[in-house]
Design a protein around this motif. Structure first.
Motif, PDB file in Angstrom:
ATOM      1  N   PRO A  96      30.519  37.388  41.992  1.00 12.80           N
ATOM      2  CA  PRO A  96      31.083  38.964  41.272  1.00 12.80           C
ATOM      3  C   PRO A  96      30.142  40.477  41.200  1.00 12.80           C
ATOM      4  CG  PRO A  96      30.509  37.490  39.604  1.00 12.80           C
ATOM      5  CD  PRO A  96      30.541  36.789  40.239  1.00 12.80           C
ATOM      6  N   GLY A 137      36.893  45.500  35.947  1.00 12.76           N
ATOM      7  CA  GLY A 137      36.749  44.688  37.292  1.00 12.76           C
ATOM      8  C   GLY A 137      37.875  45.737  38.566  1.00 12.76           C
ATOM      9  N   TYR A 170      38.552  43.186  45.451  1.00  9.69           N
ATOM     10  CA  TYR A 170      39.123  42.730  43.602  1.00  9.69           C
ATOM     11  C   TYR A 170      40.353  44.243  44.420  1.00  9.69           C
ATOM     12  CZ  TYR A 170      40.252  44.108  39.261  1.00  9.69           C
ATOM     13  OH  TYR A 170      40.605  43.975  37.679  1.00  9.69           O
ATOM     14  N   TRP A 185      39.169  35.453  41.654  1.00 14.77           N
ATOM     15  CA  TRP A 185      38.155  36.837  40.970  1.00 14.77           C
ATOM     16  C   TRP A 185      39.153  36.665  39.422  1.00 14.77           C
ATOM     17  CZ3 TRP A 185      35.134  40.342  39.857  1.00 14.77           C
ATOM     18  CH2 TRP A 185      34.446  40.682  40.332  1.00 14.77           C
ATOM     19  N   TRP A 226      37.501  33.690  37.017  1.00 11.96           N
ATOM     20  CA  TRP A 226      36.680  34.949  36.316  1.00 11.96           C
ATOM     21  C   TRP A 226      37.012  35.550  35.066  1.00 11.96           C
ATOM     22  CZ3 TRP A 226      34.362  39.853  35.927  1.00 11.96           C
ATOM     23  CH2 TRP A 226      33.146  39.781  35.730  1.00 11.96           C
TER      24      TRP A 226
END
Length: 450
Positions: free
Chosen positions: A51, A67, A72, A145, A148
């Motif tokens: 990331p 984010g 992303y 993503w 996470w």
């Protein structure tokens, strides 16, 4: 120990303390969460997902967990499964916050336990093929993503409950990516903000119903002793509220995959496949009706059980005329059982009835054998401690009844086991050999790393 005292029962109840009880709570929550974290770290390492490379931390501060950066995409642009788990994350945060504000730690712990179960046993399991896929396409990036973000939010939500493990997750996922970032500990961070944009109530309700259908289908399989690895032809679904039909039909493929059926069909009248049986709860109604109980039993046996079931679902009780007297029975005073007709097996809840077609054609039987082979090959991979991404060659020495599954389902076996080659015959020199039994036939597997 700390998690056990939060999650084992409400604080006003007596709690029986034992190491066994503590380990049960540990396995249901912390171990399951650890497995999800390990899964993420293993595949992120394989694919090089970092990331920090995609989302630089400005001025040493940890970037917003919502984010924004290279690769992303906002939740609305991701897959249905990603949108669902993000929605569940936000809904869970909302519930945990409300429970803690009211000092209901047990309620909050229950929400967290249910969430980790959904994350592990539904999201990660349903998304494994995305992490296993070759390359690094946008869908795989979305999956990384999403996981996470969810794990990082979970570390914040659980910090008051399991402070050491929550901090371990935070330092692994956040400080591991940005070593100079602040705060350096989850316990120096603020309580997470609710991201309303993640919440999709309709999707959460539909997915909950789909999971309920899967649970009922698995119960029906277990009752008939049909392994999930054996494909079946059809699952018929009958919903109590037909208005949710359109939402759930979009999830039909997920249900089909989970139950290993070729087709999911939605219907309106289950009576073609099942019939209901009703009996009184003798212990419950005996004191009230005494000598009338045998006649109540007879009246229930002769009544339209399906109509009575709809009545009790709608009103919470049924009314019968027995020997010239009106009898009222609540749901607790009646035992309702569901019986499927020949070649079917069924299970039900107040919201849905599912009916599985149990007839197994030759084509379905061959696919079942192929899936048994996959299971044995995967087991052998684990035994010899192959890496997750290692490619293999496989040979199968067996009766023609087993080998008949190789030709029509060879690609399936190769894809599921990461095999570059699959052949029929004795193992080659140097291969790891495993003897096993499938459907009563002896099978010799030969496996070698490419």
């Amino acid at each position: 120990f700390r998690w056990f005292f939060y999650s084992a029962g409400p604080p006003w109840n007596n709690t029986r303390n034992s190491l066994r009880a503590i380990r049960e709570q540990q396995n249901e929550f912390l171990v399951r969460w650890q497995h999800v974290l390990s899964f993420f770290l293993i595949y992120a390492s394989i694919d090089g997902f970092d990331p920090a490379e995609e989302l630089p931390a400005p001025d040493g501060r940890v970037p917003e967990i919502q984010g924004a950066g290279k690769g992303y995409r906002p939740a609305a642009e991701r897959s249905r499964m990603d949108r669902w788990i993000l929605s569940e994350t936000a809904i869970s945060l909302k519930k945990v916050t409300a429970a803690l504000d009211a000092y209901r730690s047990y309620d909050a712990a229950g929400v967290l336990k249910d969430f980790v179960d959904a994350l592990s046993n539904w999201y990660v399991r349903r998304s494994r093929s995305r992490f296993w896929a070759r390359g690094f396409e946008q869908d795989k990036r979305d999956a990384y993503w999403t996981l996470w973000q969810v794990l990082t939010q979970l570390s914040l939500m659980t910090a008051p409950f399991v402070p050491y493990f929550a901090d371990h997750v935070w330092r692994t996922l956040v400080i591991g990516a940005w070593p100079e970032a602040q705060p350096e500990s989850v316990h120096l961070a603020t309580w997470p903000k609710l991201n309303e944009a993640w919440i999709d109530e309709e999707l959460s309700r539909s997915m909950a119903l789909a999971r309920e259908m899967v649970s009922l289908g698995l119960s029906a399989r277990a009752a008939e002793k049909i392994r999930v690895r054996q494909p079946l032809g059809r699952l018929m679904v009958f919903l109590a509220e037909t208005r949710v039909d359109a939402d759930v039909t979009e999830l039909a493929q997920i249900v089909a995959d989970e139950l290993n059926v070729k087709e999911v069909v939605f219907g309106e009248n289950p009576d073609e496949y099942v019939h209901w049986k009703m009996q009184p709860n003798f212990r419950a109604i005996g004191p009230r009706y005494g000598k009338l109980v045998p006649k109540i039993k007879q009246a229930l046996a002769e009544a339209d059980a399906a109509a009575l079931r709809h009545q009790i679902d709608a009103e919470g009780e049924i009314r019968l005329e027995v020997a010239g007297q009106e009898v009222q029975l609540s749901a607790e005073e009646i035992a309702i059982t569901l019986a499927a007709r020949e070649n079917y097996v069924a299970a039900s809840s107040p919201r849905v009835v599912v009916v599985l077609e149990t007839a197994i054609t030759e084509e379905l039987a061959l696919e079942g054998l192929a899936r048994e082979l996959i299971n044995r090959i995967q087991g052998l991979r684990k035994e010899i401690d192959l890496d997750y991404a290692d490619r293999i060659r496989v040979s199968v020495q067996a009766d023609e009844a087993i080998l008949a599954a190789l030709e029509p389902h060879g690609e399936l076996i190769e894809g599921e086991t990461l095999a570059d080659a699959l052949s029929a015959g004795p193992p080659s020199r140097g291969a790891t050999i495993k003897e096993t039994v499938i459907e009563g036939f002896e099978v010799v597997l030969g496996l070698e790393k490419v």
